[in-house]
Design an enzyme around this catalytic site. Structure first.
Site, PDB file in Angstrom:
ATOM      1  N   SER A 680       0.833  -1.198   0.000  1.00  0.00           N
ATOM      2  CA  SER A 680       0.000   0.000   0.000  1.00  0.00           C
ATOM      3  C   SER A 680       0.874   1.257   0.000  1.00  0.00           C
ATOM      4  CB  SER A 680      -0.971  -0.034   1.188  1.00  0.00           C
ATOM      5  OG  SER A 680      -2.000   0.914   1.042  1.00  0.00           O
ATOM      6  N   ASP A 753      -8.985  -5.034  -5.726  1.00  0.00           N
ATOM      7  CA  ASP A 753      -8.574  -4.122  -4.657  1.00  0.00           C
ATOM      8  C   ASP A 753      -9.735  -3.199  -4.286  1.00  0.00           C
ATOM      9  OD1 ASP A 753      -7.352  -2.092  -3.062  1.00  0.00           O
ATOM     10  OD2 ASP A 753      -5.421  -2.557  -3.972  1.00  0.00           O
ATOM     11  N   HIS A 787      -7.501  -5.608  -1.218  1.00  0.00           N
ATOM     12  CA  HIS A 787      -6.277  -4.911  -0.830  1.00  0.00           C
ATOM     13  C   HIS A 787      -5.376  -5.806   0.030  1.00  0.00           C
ATOM     14  CE1 HIS A 787      -3.879  -1.335  -0.573  1.00  0.00           C
ATOM     15  NE2 HIS A 787      -3.895  -1.336   0.749  1.00  0.00           N
TER      16      HIS A 787
END
Length: 821
Positions: A680, A753, A787
């Site tokens: 991330s 995601d 994610h």
């Protein structure tokens, strides 16, 4: 002793698989090398839950990694939700494989059983009196409500759970049920006679349009938004539910009419229901949380007693950086009262840029919900929560993100005119100065309220206890009259021990979770008054003994501007620096913004944690001959007269260089064989480091965002939008410098995601830019993954890719140039 690394031949074989692969292909899932694959299949340590009467410990047996068949099953993505259309619940909810009870005065356990094949266990809930446990069971086509009686003792046969009702629950917006007293539950259920889901026409009936009326609506780049009238119809079909009361005898009574009910919350005394309902108009710009929502109080017959609020569609604010909606928010029942609703409400229109002496107010309204709300306090900053204690005491916290300040006040709810008393006033960044949080415990209603001694004179504060030596969790006794504290417990070396629950506030019995570098986390009963030896309650086993020989060290070091940095350095099992020499190393980090160098310099972590890798953890690399520097702090500090990100790249580079210098100085790392990675915002960091330095031999960036113009209304801690800071957005974007990257980079991204800002297109376009500029890069897309990666196949393949990439570009020793060259 030889270096504990996987044989080079195996590494070469893995690397050759990448070399031989075509430029673009869909490959079969690959397994990581052993012992990684074996560790991935181990059962995780159980979770636990303490009963309201502090007599029982509920063991929650956690599932291992699900298969890709489950993760990749059909799901609906509507208004920010991800739904399983077969069960009418969340498609990625947490569940358990088993439950067991343990008396806190013993060590034996007694299983709670459900029939084989019934489904997955979810959302266990203790009854307020602690005599029963309710939970959901998700089967192939529905979610139902079950319960089990708490036995008189642990001896005897397993406790058989029973299904309370055949009514199918609607869990699309979260936990569908809550206790109403201790004899029944209020639930959101699927309406009787609901038909088949609507099917969108294959032939378009017209264009889909949106229109701005000239009002600013800055919002994050939300995922899974509604996109068409067909989506609206699907959302209404699956979110429509009917409130029902379900008794322990199996009797169910439906209340009200079916609607898009998103929440039902019973009052502590079990006499009223707070019901929240979403309604039109919907939006294609924001998620369900910003749709119009009606909040009402119902009696137990389903009659509406009071309409509390009907919030409109909110497309006008991003809800970032102290900006809040107009009207009541955080609407909930006071834990210490039989039936009183409380909330926080903006006094400045929700706009932090508007000058205002007071910005928020804490209000409440008691049964029978007639008349006007009572205002208990006005706050200069944003209300951050209320800890309810008793009729004449509550603690209110306020925060102001811009200045990174937080304050706590003691108020008298029974006397609104009484002046609040300041309890804490500090920097929210100051971990060393954190006094902890007030400990809560179930009260007579089973609701979490302030825990006090029986005489009402003392409360308790618990916290992480950050210090220059690392985190040292603590428990303090707090004098409610004077505000003075007395330390009753602090974690001591060689353990990391944190208080979980105060079992006896008068006698000083505390439930703790203790672990050490070589000690599996387990639960203990500790007498803080008698100071007797602690008593071990659980005996959980090491889930990954293959990593038992790994060693760790909490280290500190400085970067050139004087900011203190810290990290945990892990070394492989059996490693001997004198015999094995410097290792190939991998750094895994995540940058954070700070307002001051003092806060940024505080040590993060503990040298006494029990560390076993799980999921797609980078720590698995320890079994492959790598050292790992975990969480080397990468603080981005606001310089005088500037914002933190104004010198982002400069601070990032100096932090990374200092980290590498530290492990080289320790003699454990080969400077020419160091890689870097992150997930991330850590992936964003990795790409930036490879754009602006040659410190590393390879990078791994997972699920990141690389072009900040695609997140134009702010990102992470950045408040300015693109149009106010175009140069900053450009300079912080690794995409801008794709032509400068000289270091091989592996990009991995979940194709589903769901995180704000990290659309898969971020990795797709960054890879295209890298490839177009001749950079050595690889781009791996994980089907059906969000994610965070979940499927056993996806996680195994991710680790395979990581090991192979590092074996190819980091592990091989670099040839030293000779004088002739």
């Amino acid at each position: 002793m030889s270096r504990p690394a996987r044989p080079l031949a195996a590494g070469a074989a893995l690397a050759s698989a990448l070399v031989a692969a075509p430029a673009a292909a869909q490959l079969a899932y690959q397994q990581p090398p052993q012992p990684i694959a074996q560790a991935l299949d181990a059962e995780p340590l159980p979770a636990v839950s303490v009963s309201p009467d502090r007599k029982w410990l509920l063991h929650l047996r956690r599932r291992g990694l699900p298969g890709i068949d489950e993760v990749g099953a059909p799901e609906l993505r509507l208004a920010g939700l991800r739904l399983n259309p077969r069960t009418n619940g969340g498609s990625r909810d947490v569940s358990y494989t088993g439950l067991a009870l343990q008396a806190l005065d013993g060590t034996a356990t007694r299983a709670i059983t459900v029939p084989a094949g019934a489904g997955r266990i979810g959302q266990p809930m203790w009854a307020p009196d602690g005599k029963r446990i309710a939970f959901t069971v998700t089967g192939p086509a529905s979610i139902t409500l079950w319960a089990a009686d708490v036995p008189a003792g642990v001896a005897g046969a397993p406790v058989s759970a029973r299904r309370l009702s055949s009514l199918a629950l609607n869990a699309t917006t979260g936990a569908p049920c809550a206790w109403v007293g201790s004899a029944r539950l209020a639930c959101l259920t699927i309406p009787a006679g609901r038909g088949a889901p609507p099917v969108a026409s294959a032939t378009p009936t017209g264009p889909i349009s949106q229109e701005s009326e000239g009002k600013a609506a800055p919002n994050p780049t939300f995922q899974d938004l509604l996109k068409s009238p067909a989506d609206e119809a699907l959302m209404e079909h699956y979110l429509t539910s009917q409130v029902a009361l379900i008794g322990l005898d199996g009797q169910a009574t439906r209340l009200g009419q079916p609607a898009l009910r998103t929440r039902v919350a019973p009052s502590p005394d079990g006499s009223w229901l707070l019901v929240e309902t979403t309604h039109r108009p919907y939006s294609y710009l924001v998620t369900l949380n910003s749709f119009p929502s009606l909040a009402e109080v119902w009696d137990l017959s389903g009659k509406v007693v009071r309409k509390l609020d009907d919030s409109p569609l909110d497309e006008q604010a991003s809800r970032r950086f102290d900006q809040v909606p107009v009207g009541p928010r955080n609407l909930s029942w006071r834990a210490d009262a039989p039936a009183t609703l409380a909330w926080v409400e903006a006094l400045d229109g929700g706009d932090p840029a508007k000058p205002a002496a007071k910005r928020d107010a804490v209000k409440s309204l008691a049964a029978p919900f007639a008349g006007q709300p009572v205002e208990h306090a006005q706050l200069e900053w944003r209300g951050g929560g209320v800890t309810w204690a008793r009729n004449d005491l509550a603690f209110v916290t306020e925060n102001w993100r811009r200045t990174r300040r937080t304050r706590t006040w003691a108020i008298d709810p029974s006397n609104p005119s009484a002046a609040p008393r300041k309890v804490f006033d500090r920097s929210s960044e100051d971990r060393y100065g954190d006094p902890g949080r007030f400990e809560l415990a179930p009260n007579r209603y089973g609701r979490p309220a302030l825990l006090t001694t029986s005489d009402g004179k003392y409360a308790f504060l618990g916290g992480q206890g950050a210090s220059p030596e690392g985190d040292r969790p603590f428990l303090d006794r707090y004098d409610l009259a004077t505000g003075k504290t007395e330390r009753v417990f602090r974690s001591e070396a060689p353990y990391y021990e944190e208080p979980v629950a105060v079992l006896d506030p008068d006698g000083g019995t505390v439930l703790t979770r203790r672990e050490g570098t070589k000690e599996v986390p387990n639960y203990w009963a500790r007498e803080t008054v008698k100071r007797s030896a602690p008593r071990q309650l659980t005996a959980f086993k090491d889930p990954a003994p293959q990593y038992a020989g790994v060693t760790s060290q909490l280290v500190t070091y400085k970067r050139p501007d004087g900011v203190e940095l810290s990290a945990t350095v892990y070394l492989p099992a059996g490693y001997d620096k004198a015999k094995d020499g410097p290792l190939p190393f991998f750094l895994w980090a995540y940058p954070l913004e700070y307002g001051s160098a003092e806060a940024a310099s505080q040590v993060v972590g503990s040298p006494y944690r029990f560390t076993r890798p799980s999921g797609a953890s980078h720590l698995f690399l320890l079994s492959q001959g790598y050292g790992v520097m975990d969480n080397p702090t990468m603080p981005i500090v606001a310089k005088p007269g500037k914002e933190s990100n104004d010198t982002y790249v400069e601070q990032l580079v100096t932090s990374a260089q200092a980290a590498v210098d530290k492990i080289v100085e320790m003699g454990v790392a080969d400077r020419d064989r160091v890689g870097v990675g992150g997930h991330s915002y850590g992936a964003f960091m990795t790409a930036n480091l490879l754009s602006h330095t040659n410190i590393f031999k390879a990078g791994i960036a997972r699920s990141g965002a690389y072009n900040r113009t695609l997140t134009p209304f702010g990102f992470q801690g950045e408040e300015r939008d693109y149009w106010k800071a175009q140069q900053l957005y450009t300079e912080m974007s690794p995409f801008t410098y794709a032509n400068r990257v000289k270091t091989p980079i592996l990009l991995i991204h979940g194709m589903a995601d769901d995180n704000t800002g990290t659309f898969p297109v971020q990795s797709e376009r960054y890879y295209a830019a890298l490839k177009g500029n001749g950079v050595k890069a690889r781009y791996v897309q994980l089907p059906a993954e969000a994610h965070g990666y979940r499927a056993r196949e996806s996680i195994g393949h991710t680790l395979y890719e990581m090991v192979t990439w590092l074996d190819r570009y980091v592990k091989p020793k670099q040839e030293k140039a000779t004088a002739m060259e």
